[in-house]
Design an enzyme around this catalytic site. Structure first.
Site, PDB file in Angstrom:
ATOM      1  NE  ARG A 295      -3.561  -2.354   2.779  1.00 42.24           N
ATOM      2  CZ  ARG A 295      -3.182  -3.475   3.437  1.00 42.24           C
ATOM      3  NH1 ARG A 295      -2.015  -3.581   3.806  1.00 42.24           N
ATOM      4  NH2 ARG A 295      -4.059  -4.435   3.286  1.00 42.24           N
TER       5      ARG A 295
ATOM      6  CE  LYS B 272      -6.288  -0.735   4.781  1.00 40.65           C
ATOM      7  NZ  LYS B 272      -7.550  -1.221   4.124  1.00 40.65           N
TER       8      LYS B 272
ATOM      9  CG  HIS C  58      -4.991   0.669  -4.166  1.00 38.35           C
ATOM     10  ND1 HIS C  58      -4.241   0.648  -2.833  1.00 38.35           N
ATOM     11  CD2 HIS C  58      -5.974  -0.153  -4.178  1.00 38.35           C
ATOM     12  CE1 HIS C  58      -4.843  -0.173  -2.331  1.00 38.35           C
ATOM     13  NE2 HIS C  58      -5.759  -0.818  -2.937  1.00 38.35           N
TER      14      HIS C  58
ATOM     15  NE  ARG D 259      -2.936  -3.390  -1.690  1.00 36.88           N
ATOM     16  CZ  ARG D 259      -2.552  -4.188  -0.661  1.00 36.88           C
ATOM     17  NH1 ARG D 259      -1.160  -4.372  -0.630  1.00 36.88           N
ATOM     18  NH2 ARG D 259      -3.239  -4.819   0.076  1.00 36.88           N
TER      19      ARG D 259
ATOM     20  CG  HIS E  10      -6.169  -8.602   0.842  1.00 38.49           C
ATOM     21  ND1 HIS E  10      -6.127  -9.080  -0.428  1.00 38.49           N
ATOM     22  CD2 HIS E  10      -5.724  -7.602   1.001  1.00 38.49           C
ATOM     23  CE1 HIS E  10      -6.182  -8.320  -1.405  1.00 38.49           C
ATOM     24  NE2 HIS E  10      -5.868  -6.933  -0.575  1.00 38.49           N
TER      25      HIS E  10
ATOM     26  CE1 TYR F  29      -6.094  -6.958  -7.280  1.00 42.76           C
ATOM     27  CE2 TYR F  29      -6.123  -8.368  -5.374  1.00 42.76           C
ATOM     28  CZ  TYR F  29      -6.278  -7.082  -6.092  1.00 42.76           C
ATOM     29  OH  TYR F  29      -5.669  -6.038  -5.169  1.00 42.76           O
TER      30      TYR F  29
END
Length: 317
Positions: free
Chosen positions: A154, A178, A256, A259, A282, A291
């Site tokens: 990110r 995160k 992004h 990414r 994730h 994806y």
């Protein structure tokens, strides 16, 4: 346990628990707080509070959100916040029942993420080598882009990397993601080469700054701004400039989308979803599964464009 006397205490206690127990990110907490404050204000206008609200009242609030013209995703997010706080209240003994547990939300519209093909990424990487006010800028820009595409980080993770994580010609980088969760991401040979050259250039500039009375930065990409490192905003503008220079549509290019390109290109070359999930950081593999839909769409486009049986028989190639 008795329920808090005010909506403010309900919300603040809930958010503190989310931060402490689940490691929720600041942006997530901010979104929860805003959504719950809106619901609390709606209840207050009806002389009600979190303690008194029942299923019917919550559904009336959601209907009112529709009347306001709020998007499907916003309404889904608001219901999610309400469900979370009432689940927390039930577990804490503030409520004997959870009034939101059986309410069905509007769902979310699944949007396939924008991505870039390999030639477009190559043009962006080449543009990074050629774009900048100085040689040092071009070396930094190349390192930024090589790291971003090689790791799928990110943008916040990238610009705030500590320089200590990049010492010693690493094969892997430790990334703080995160919710304060750490993960390891591997570096490709081009990314390692770009990193080594940038470290040499960066350290020389740092030595000069210290000789002139300055202080060393703890960041890989230092800046004189308040944050001490290159900001997301600055990098966003940089990548748009690289898109223009590289002949790639600026509308398609954001930090992004690199990414997304990292993930879709890995998947196209045989990587499994669990590995990609780990590399992207994730929490749920369901997030990574988007994806597969991107790849399916790309494959369908290739068939329609290049397979002879997909062409209009009335049109001669």
């Amino acid at each position: 346990m008795a329920a808090p006397a005010s909506a403010e205490i309900w919300i603040s206690t809930f958010l503190e628990a989310q931060a402490a127990e689940l490691g929720a990110a600041n942006n997530t907490l901010l979104a929860y707080g805003n959504d719950l404050k809106d619901f609390a204000a709606w209840l207050k206008r009806r002389k009600m509070g979190f303690t008194e609200a029942d299923r019917d009242l919550i559904e009336r609030y959601l209907i009112d959100c529709v009347a306001q013209g709020l998007s499907q995703s916003t309404r889904a997010r608001r219901l999610s916040a309400i469900k979370q706080i009432y689940r927390f209240a039930f577990e804490e003994g503030w409520r004997d029942t959870n009034p939101a547990i059986q309410i069905k939300g509007p769902g979310r519209q699944k949007r396939l993420p924008k991505t870039l093909d390999v030639p477009e990424v190559d043009r962006l990487l080449q543009a990074a080598r050629e774009t900048g006010r100085s040689k040092a800028d071009r070396i930094r820009n190349t390192c930024l882009m090589e790291l971003l595409y090689a790791t799928g980080m990110r943008v916040t993770e990238l610009v705030s990397l500590p320089v200590s994580s990049a010492r010693g010609d690493p094969r892997m980088l430790l990334v703080l993601g995160k919710g304060g969760k750490e993960r390891m991401v591997p570096l490709s040979p081009p990314a390692r080469d770009a990193l080594a050259l940038w470290l040499e250039t960066r350290d020389a500039a740092e030595d000069e700054a210290v000789a002139n009375g300055g202080q060393r930065s703890r960041y890989l990409f230092p800046s004189r701004g308040k944050s001490g490192h290159l900001t997301r905003h600055m990098f966003f503008h940089l990548i748009k400039d690289l898109a223009v220079h590289g002949g790639v549509s600026p509308e398609k290019v954001t930090p992004h989308t690199l990414r997304h390109a990292f993930a879709t290109h890995l998947l196209a070359n045989g990587a499994d979803l669990r590995s990609i999930q780990t590399l992207l950081g994730h929490a749920d593999v369901a997030t990574t599964e988007i994806y597969t839909h991107v790849l399916d769409e790309r494959l369908a486009e290739l068939v329609l464009e290049h397979h002879p049986l997909a062409k209009d028989p009335g049109v001669k190639g």
